[in-house]
Motif scaffolding. Structure first.
Motif, PDB file in Angstrom:
ATOM      1  N   THR A 112       0.874  -1.174   0.000  1.00 15.25           N
ATOM      2  CA  THR A 112       0.000   0.000   0.000  1.00 15.25           C
ATOM      3  C   THR A 112       0.913   1.225   0.000  1.00 15.25           C
ATOM      4  O   THR A 112       2.131   1.103   0.185  1.00 15.25           O
ATOM      5  N   LEU A 113       0.338   2.381  -0.187  1.00 16.65           N
ATOM      6  CA  LEU A 113       1.138   3.610  -0.179  1.00 16.65           C
ATOM      7  C   LEU A 113       1.332   4.112   1.247  1.00 16.65           C
ATOM      8  O   LEU A 113       0.510   3.868   2.134  1.00 16.65           O
ATOM      9  N   GLY A 114       2.442   4.812   1.451  1.00 15.38           N
ATOM     10  CA  GLY A 114       2.753   5.376   2.774  1.00 15.38           C
ATOM     11  C   GLY A 114       2.235   6.804   2.888  1.00 15.38           C
ATOM     12  O   GLY A 114       1.128   7.113   2.446  1.00 15.38           O
ATOM     13  N   GLY A 115       3.095   7.672   3.406  1.00 10.84           N
ATOM     14  CA  GLY A 115       2.699   9.070   3.601  1.00 10.84           C
ATOM     15  C   GLY A 115       2.696   9.858   2.311  1.00 10.84           C
ATOM     16  O   GLY A 115       2.078  10.917   2.217  1.00 10.84           O
ATOM     17  N   LYS A 116       3.420   9.354   1.283  1.00  8.64           N
ATOM     18  CA  LYS A 116       3.473  10.010  -0.014  1.00  8.64           C
ATOM     19  C   LYS A 116       3.136   8.999  -1.097  1.00  8.64           C
ATOM     20  O   LYS A 116       3.302   7.794  -0.921  1.00  8.64           O
ATOM     21  N   THR A 144       4.705   8.484  -3.704  1.00  9.99           N
ATOM     22  CA  THR A 144       5.927   7.863  -4.258  1.00  9.99           C
ATOM     23  C   THR A 144       6.524   6.827  -3.305  1.00  9.99           C
ATOM     24  O   THR A 144       7.487   6.139  -3.660  1.00  9.99           O
ATOM     25  N   SER A 145       5.997   6.728  -2.095  1.00 11.82           N
ATOM     26  CA  SER A 145       6.559   5.771  -1.126  1.00 11.82           C
ATOM     27  C   SER A 145       5.574   4.621  -0.909  1.00 11.82           C
ATOM     28  O   SER A 145       4.482   4.819  -0.391  1.00 11.82           O
ATOM     29  N   SER A 146       5.961   3.443  -1.332  1.00  8.57           N
ATOM     30  CA  SER A 146       5.104   2.277  -1.149  1.00  8.57           C
ATOM     31  C   SER A 146       5.631   1.426  -0.011  1.00  8.57           C
ATOM     32  O   SER A 146       6.837   1.303   0.195  1.00  8.57           O
ATOM     33  N   ARG A 147       4.731   0.831   0.751  1.00  7.79           N
ATOM     34  CA  ARG A 147       5.093  -0.049   1.861  1.00  7.79           C
ATOM     35  C   ARG A 147       4.820  -1.484   1.439  1.00  7.79           C
ATOM     36  O   ARG A 147       3.698  -1.831   1.050  1.00  7.79           O
ATOM     37  N   VAL A 194      -5.217  11.399  -2.939  1.00  9.54           N
ATOM     38  CA  VAL A 194      -4.367  12.135  -3.883  1.00  9.54           C
ATOM     39  C   VAL A 194      -4.818  11.777  -5.294  1.00  9.54           C
ATOM     40  O   VAL A 194      -5.031  10.598  -5.597  1.00  9.54           O
ATOM     41  N   PRO A 195      -4.981  12.777  -6.183  1.00 16.44           N
ATOM     42  CA  PRO A 195      -5.377  12.465  -7.564  1.00 16.44           C
ATOM     43  C   PRO A 195      -4.357  11.536  -8.231  1.00 16.44           C
ATOM     44  O   PRO A 195      -3.142  11.675  -8.050  1.00 16.44           O
ATOM     45  N   LEU A 196      -4.889  10.574  -8.983  1.00 16.49           N
ATOM     46  CA  LEU A 196      -4.027   9.582  -9.644  1.00 16.49           C
ATOM     47  C   LEU A 196      -3.816  10.010 -11.100  1.00 16.49           C
ATOM     48  O   LEU A 196      -4.657   9.776 -11.965  1.00 16.49           O
ATOM     49  N   ASP A 197      -2.659  10.665 -11.357  1.00 16.76           N
ATOM     50  CA  ASP A 197      -2.366  11.058 -12.736  1.00 16.76           C
ATOM     51  C   ASP A 197      -1.508   9.978 -13.402  1.00 16.76           C
ATOM     52  O   ASP A 197      -1.158   8.970 -12.798  1.00 16.76           O
ATOM     53  N   GLU A 198      -1.139  10.206 -14.657  1.00 18.92           N
ATOM     54  CA  GLU A 198      -0.453   9.184 -15.445  1.00 18.92           C
ATOM     55  C   GLU A 198       0.914   8.775 -14.871  1.00 18.92           C
ATOM     56  O   GLU A 198       1.218   7.572 -14.811  1.00 18.92           O
ATOM     57  N   LEU A 222       3.913   4.412 -12.066  1.00 14.01           N
ATOM     58  CA  LEU A 222       4.712   4.003 -10.916  1.00 14.01           C
ATOM     59  C   LEU A 222       4.067   2.799 -10.216  1.00 14.01           C
ATOM     60  O   LEU A 222       4.754   1.834  -9.852  1.00 14.01           O
ATOM     61  N   LEU A 223       2.758   2.844 -10.063  1.00 17.20           N
ATOM     62  CA  LEU A 223       2.048   1.720  -9.445  1.00 17.20           C
ATOM     63  C   LEU A 223       2.098   0.477 -10.326  1.00 17.20           C
ATOM     64  O   LEU A 223       2.224  -0.648  -9.834  1.00 17.20           O
TER      65      LEU A 223
END
Length: 805
Positions: free
Chosen positions: A383-387, A389-392, A551-555, A560-561
């Motif tokens: 899942t995503l963390g605080g940002k 760009t940071s995945s846990r 957070v809006p999910l842009d391209e 990245l995901l």
């Protein structure tokens, strides 16, 4: 029985109906059914004519050593009878030796006849897999329980959840949004397969790719449909397997020990015969005399009595030289070996299999259930963390459906942040599976992937401290079972009580997802969604972070995901995306079927629009994990000079990932030339096939059909290899029967596979095969040592007997 020549999978439904001259709403007329039955016959597997009992008995004595012993017993009996005066004091004891020899041979013959009938038992088990009845459309009316044997090509059949498929059929129409069929026993696929109605534009189409066909003997696990019967009886896929089993039973060859015993028997016969003839001839002066006149023999005198006397002496010498105790010693040795193997979870069904195991040079292993646990489990999730760009990434231990098996590595998120709570809620509520305990073994009801998600929820726990402690105390007390079998999943139960399910949007091929509408404690509805990661990302507008913010999910973020998803997929994981939606518009207060928006829930075409503007939560990676002991067992095989080949019906990438993990291939090894689909391998020339099979190192064959498995085993045997084949499904039975030793799975194996095999694994574990091979080698070496002892004894002591005579 005539086979239907039409490739129904490559045609549209309309073409199929036209070719079979039938209307989907009328079915066949009774008159047309009778005409077609005359052409195609009954929908049943024919019973192959087995060998008569007298022939089976005679075949048990078609062995050189056995023939020698029969002659020895006969001569011993004649000598005891002719020398009755000499044996008068002994009485019946004079006849003990011939009687014991005959008794041993009769017992061996009885064992052999019993083993010969195993092929017929396998075919009978195959017949039991056939469906007994079905719902069939005839003369415009549905006959609810028409006997399955009365079906003919062109019949219209309705299938529902739980139905066993009565014949090979083309799916004509879906009555539900999805149709899943469990066909692992036929194709070896680990998961239930989605079926549809679209044609498949391939001439030579493999079984696994025929997604618009359902096959006899498989089971519907989800949905319902209308089908057109395509092939019946022996022309079905299961009928072809019966033919292959019968053909394989006719190709059974002698075991390595039997070949050595035959060779020993031939040599022994020749030597004993020559020596006895010499002994008789060198005593000619006692029964053939003459007078010498001028140095020339004249006036010959022949004594018939003395001639027969010395002939009896020569015969007695032959009887003394024959090792009549050899069959008894071999049978005893093999029987003791079966006891030792049974203690190691290897149950031997045929005595000669014990020594065959010891000679094994190649093990052809199935993947699902043998190298792996055949139980889906979550390996990791992110899942995503605080940002954004940071995945846990969380790693999960445990490879079974037992919630107490393993846990989440370094798990300290007991209260769980918003992201983890959303993940647990989706896994627990957007789920129709359950878990039951059969003895000590935990099993799934419903889809294996969904059962694995529920096990993950149990390992995650719940955010409510009091509820978490109560659930933990219940688990520690051992109160796991309801009604002696169903496993109580306390954490999942907590989530389902908190988020009450009010509607379900079933999975379909177009959107590749399923979702449930639930009533949250706040009184508003929420849509919980799980499905293919790419599909969910396309329909997601936001991503939720650990603190619950969106957070809006842009391209760029979407790519990245997808990269994170690709990393998980490259490990051979089956990835599921998780998402939810709070802004449901007209569905925000939906509660019953009387609601105005209910009509949209009845139309699958509306599901994609409902499942739009989603909030993406994370990805779960699942797999059927390899058994812990397998990699060590593979190393043991390598050290023992045994090649291991994996033959599976599963897809290529999954098979390769598992084989790399169990170290069948060395690290960094290129798989070109070592990994093939069944279709790719069979397309090669015979010389190329032999070259590939003879190369050292592991091999993996994926998407393998029954005929592919059988051909690979046959080629290996022709190359002089002693082949052990493992399997659990109907699709494995022909290869199990053809192999030098067939090994079936005792837990997950079908009755067909067990009856076609020589050995059954009580624990379905590959490492058990390796330990059984080691035991077989020990037994084989002991028997060879005994035969050498008899041979040396004969060589050293036989001349002294000759001299004494």
């Amino acid at each position: 029985m005539e086979e239907n020549p039409f490739p129904a999978w490559s045609w549209s439904v309309e073409q199929c109906l036209k070719e079979y001259n039938v209307k989907i709403d009328k079915g066949l007329s009774s008159y047309e059914v009778e005409k077609r039955r005359e052409r195609y016959g009954w929908n049943e597997l024919t019973k192959e004519k087995g060998k008569p009992l007298w022939r089976l008995v005679l075949e048990q004595f078609d062995d050189m050593l056995v023939k020698i012993l029969l002659v020895a017993a006969f001569i011993s009996f004649i000598l005891a009878y002719l020398h009755g005066d000499e044996y008068e004091e002994l009485g019946f004891e004079a006849y003990v030796e011939p009687f014991v020899i005959v008794l041993i041979l009769v017992l061996n013959a009885i064992v052999g006849v019993i083993q010969e009938t195993n092929a017929e038992k396998a075919l009978e088990a195959l017949k039991e897999m056939q469906c007994e009845s079905g719902k069939v459309l005839r003369d415009g009316y549905f006959v609810p329980d028409l006997p399955a044997r009365e079906l003919v090509p062109g019949d219209i059949v309705e299938l529902r959840v739980g139905d066993k498929v009565p014949a090979d059929m083309r799916v004509a129409a879906l009555k539900t949004s999805t149709l899943r069929v469990e066909q692992s026993s036929l194709t070896g696929e680990a998961m239930p397969v989605l079926k549809g109605t679209s044609p498949i534009f391939m001439d030579d189409c493999e079984l696994q790719a025929k997604e618009n066909m359902v096959f006899a003997g498989t089971t519907v696990v989800n949905g319902s449909c209308i089908c057109i019967v395509v092939n019946t009886g022996m022309n079905t896929e299961i009928g072809k397997i019966q033919t292959q089993i019968h053909e394989a039973s006719l190709e059974e060859s002698s075991t390595p020990l039997k070949k050595k015993l035959d060779e020993f028997g031939n040599r022994l016969t020749t030597v004993i015969g020559l020596v006895c003839l010499i002994v008789w001839v060198i005593n000619y002066k006692y029964f053939l005399t003459w007078d010498l006149v001028n140095g020339w023999p004249t006036n010959f005198r022949f004594s018939f009595e003395k001639c027969t006397y010395y002939f009896k002496i020569a015969v007695a010498l032959a009887v003394a030289a024959i090792p009549e105790g050899l069959p008894a010693v071999i049978t005893t040795c093999l029987a003791l070996g079966t006891r030792k193997m049974a203690q190691k979870n290897a149950i031997v069904r045929k005595l000669p299999s014990v020594e065959t195991l010891g000679c094994t040079t190649v093990i052809c292993s199935d993947k699902t259930g043998t190298l792996t646990t055949n139980q889906m489990s979550v390996t990791e999730f992110f899942t995503l963390g605080g940002k954004i760009t940071s995945s846990r990434i969380f790693h999960v231990e445990g490879s079974t459906y037992d919630p107490k098996d393993g846990g989440i590595v370094d798990w300290n998120c007991y209260n769980m942040d918003a992201n983890l709570q959303a993940m647990a809620e989706i896994c627990a509520v957007c789920n129709d599976a359950g878990i039951f305990c059969n003895g000590r073994l935990f099993r799934a009801t419903g889809l294996p992937t969904e059962a694995a998600l529920k096990v993950l929820v149990e390992k995650m726990g719940v955010p409510d401290v009091k509820a978490r402690n109560k659930i933990r105390d219940t688990q520690l007390a051992g109160s796991y079972l309801i009604d002696r079998s169903t496993v109580k999943l306390g954490c999942c139960e907590w989530w389902t009580k908190r988020s009450k399910r009010v509607a379900t949007l079933e999975f379909d091929r177009i959107r590749k997802s399923m979702s449930v509408l639930v009533r949250e404690p706040t009184g508003r509805n929420r849509l919980l969604v799980k499905g293919a990661v790419e599909s969910l990302l396309e329909r997601s507008s936001h991503v939720q972070l650990a603190d619950g913010s969106l957070v809006p999910l842009d391209e760029p973020y979407r790519q990245l995901l997808l990269l994170r998803h690709l990393e998980m997929s490259s490990k051979g994981l089956r990835c599921l995306g998780l998402a939810y939606k709070d802004d449901l518009g007209e569905f925000s207060d939906y509660y019953t079927e009387t609601h105005p928006a209910h009509k949209k829930l009845l139309d699958p075409a509306c599901y994609s629009s409902i499942e739009s503007e989603l909030v993406f939560v994370g990805v779960v990676g699942l797999r059927d994990p390899p058994r812990d002991e397998v990699d060590k067992a593979i190393d043991d095989c390598r050290e023992a000079g045994i090649k291991v080949m994996v033959i599976t019906g599963d897809n290529k990438s999954t098979a390769e990932a598992i084989c790399q993990e169990i170290r069948l291939f060395s690290e960094g090894e290129q798989l070109k030339g070592a990994s093939f689909t069944g279709k790719e391998f069979m397309a090669l020339s015979p010389s190329e096939q032999i070259e590939i099979l003879s190369k050292p190192g592991g091999k993996v064959f994926s998407r393998a059909e029954p005929r592919h498995k059988q051909e690979i085993v046959r080629m290996l045997k022709e190359m002089g290899e002693i082949v052990a084949m493992t399997g659990d499904g109907v699709n494995d039975a022909p290869a199990l029967k053809l192999a030098d030793i067939g090994i079936a799975m005792g837990i997950t194996g079908t009755e067909v596979a067990k009856e076609a095999s020589d050995m059954v694994l009580a624990d379905d574990n590959f490492s058990t095969i390796v330990s059984a091979v080691a035991e077989g080698r020990s037994i084989y070496n002991n028997m060879k040592a005994f035969i050498r002892y008899i041979y040396l004894k004969f060589v050293f002591f036989f001349p002294f007997r000759v001299v004494n005579i």
